[in-house]
Motif scaffolding. Sequence first.
Motif, mmCIF file in Angstrom:
data_model
loop_
_atom_site.group_PDB
_atom_site.id
_atom_site.type_symbol
_atom_site.label_atom_id
_atom_site.label_comp_id
_atom_site.label_asym_id
_atom_site.label_seq_id
_atom_site.Cartn_x
_atom_site.Cartn_y
_atom_site.Cartn_z
ATOM 1 N N SER A 11 19.848 10.872 5.162
ATOM 2 C CA SER A 11 19.851 9.972 6.068
ATOM 3 C C SER A 11 19.148 10.352 7.365
ATOM 4 C CB SER A 11 21.329 9.532 6.446
ATOM 5 O OG SER A 11 21.797 10.643 7.303
ATOM 6 N N LEU A 12 18.712 9.271 8.292
ATOM 7 C CA LEU A 12 17.986 9.770 9.573
ATOM 8 C C LEU A 12 19.157 10.318 10.400
ATOM 9 C CD1 LEU A 12 15.752 9.602 11.403
ATOM 10 C CD2 LEU A 12 16.466 7.365 12.007
ATOM 11 N N THR A 13 20.347 10.160 10.326
ATOM 12 C CA THR A 13 21.430 10.987 11.313
ATOM 13 C C THR A 13 21.539 12.143 10.877
ATOM 14 O OG1 THR A 13 22.681 8.705 11.540
ATOM 15 C CG2 THR A 13 23.630 10.558 11.987
ATOM 16 N N ARG A 15 19.073 14.147 9.344
ATOM 17 C CA ARG A 15 17.747 14.836 9.658
ATOM 18 C C ARG A 15 17.982 14.985 11.250
ATOM 19 N NH1 ARG A 15 15.639 10.955 6.294
ATOM 20 N NH2 ARG A 15 14.627 9.984 8.070
ATOM 21 N N LYS A 16 18.271 14.225 12.011
ATOM 22 C CA LYS A 16 18.167 14.286 13.509
ATOM 23 C C LYS A 16 19.393 15.406 14.025
ATOM 24 C CE LYS A 16 16.477 10.087 14.921
ATOM 25 N NZ LYS A 16 16.715 8.835 16.033
ATOM 26 N N SER A 17 20.268 15.710 13.139
ATOM 27 C CA SER A 17 21.534 16.793 13.437
ATOM 28 C C SER A 17 20.856 18.040 13.434
ATOM 29 C CB SER A 17 22.737 16.318 12.836
ATOM 30 O OG SER A 17 22.544 16.657 11.352
ATOM 31 N N ILE A 18 19.748 18.159 12.501
ATOM 32 C CA ILE A 18 19.299 19.608 12.463
ATOM 33 C C ILE A 18 18.706 20.027 13.335
ATOM 34 C CG2 ILE A 18 17.840 20.711 10.618
ATOM 35 C CD1 ILE A 18 18.560 18.864 8.428
ATOM 36 N N THR A 19 18.887 21.359 13.938
ATOM 37 C CA THR A 19 18.102 21.934 14.984
ATOM 38 C C THR A 19 17.278 23.209 14.446
ATOM 39 O OG1 THR A 19 20.027 23.381 15.627
ATOM 40 C CG2 THR A 19 19.857 21.259 16.643
ATOM 41 N N HIS A 20 17.506 23.944 13.287
ATOM 42 C CA HIS A 20 16.838 25.070 13.044
ATOM 43 C C HIS A 20 16.772 24.928 11.317
ATOM 44 C CE1 HIS A 20 18.475 26.468 16.966
ATOM 45 N NE2 HIS A 20 17.513 27.220 16.926
ATOM 46 N N VAL A 21 15.768 25.439 10.960
ATOM 47 C CA VAL A 21 15.530 25.534 9.744
ATOM 48 C C VAL A 21 15.201 26.796 9.172
ATOM 49 C CG1 VAL A 21 14.316 24.650 7.366
ATOM 50 C CG2 VAL A 21 14.749 23.223 9.143
ATOM 51 N N ILE A 33 8.555 20.581 6.786
ATOM 52 C CA ILE A 33 9.555 20.520 8.115
ATOM 53 C C ILE A 33 8.836 19.825 8.965
ATOM 54 C CG2 ILE A 33 10.558 21.961 9.484
ATOM 55 C CD1 ILE A 33 11.139 23.821 6.852
ATOM 56 N N ARG A 34 7.347 20.116 9.084
ATOM 57 C CA ARG A 34 6.825 19.553 10.429
ATOM 58 C C ARG A 34 6.753 17.799 10.161
ATOM 59 N NH1 ARG A 34 3.111 23.781 9.689
ATOM 60 N NH2 ARG A 34 1.848 22.406 8.310
ATOM 61 N N THR A 35 6.734 17.567 8.966
ATOM 62 C CA THR A 35 6.393 16.213 8.646
ATOM 63 C C THR A 35 8.163 15.537 8.708
ATOM 64 O OG1 THR A 35 4.774 16.487 7.309
ATOM 65 C CG2 THR A 35 5.926 14.121 6.983
ATOM 66 N N GLY A 36 8.820 16.290 8.128
ATOM 67 C CA GLY A 36 10.525 15.336 7.894
ATOM 68 C C GLY A 36 11.374 15.746 9.236
ATOM 69 N N LEU A 37 11.075 16.739 9.585
ATOM 70 C CA LEU A 37 11.975 17.446 10.730
ATOM 71 C C LEU A 37 11.020 17.950 11.757
ATOM 72 C CD1 LEU A 37 14.388 19.336 8.172
ATOM 73 C CD2 LEU A 37 14.962 17.093 9.484
ATOM 74 N N PRO A 38 10.517 17.093 12.615
ATOM 75 C CA PRO A 38 9.314 17.689 13.645
ATOM 76 C C PRO A 38 10.173 18.093 14.869
ATOM 77 C CG PRO A 38 9.399 15.384 13.585
ATOM 78 C CD PRO A 38 10.373 15.586 12.554
ATOM 79 N N HIS A 39 11.416 17.865 15.152
ATOM 80 C CA HIS A 39 12.091 18.466 16.139
ATOM 81 C C HIS A 39 12.793 19.643 16.066
ATOM 82 C CE1 HIS A 39 14.988 16.407 13.528
ATOM 83 N NE2 HIS A 39 15.861 17.188 14.236
#
Length: 86
Positions: A11-13, A15-21, A33-39
């Motif tokens: 879910s987008l919600t 993914r947006k809650s993730i800050t570090h990987v 990660i650059r594509t799916g979690l750019p932030h």
Amino acid sequence: MSPTCWLATTSLTWRKSITHVAVDVSATYRAGIRTGLPHTRVVIGCFHVVQHALGGPAPHHCRGPRPTRTSHRSGVVGPPAPAAQP
């Protein structure tokens, strides 16, 4: 399944809650990660940095194809036996 494809199933919600990987030095994971979690901020574990510095990927990247199943009772290597017919 690639990291990009897997992230697309979440879910987008979430993914947006993730800050570090935390990842290894794989270009595939970093691209996903650059594509799916750019932030997010990417953190590479020191184990993976040392493995890379010593000349290669971690051993789990070098295994090749998984072996076929082995029957624990008979020691026979190969696909599982077909189910018994009634």
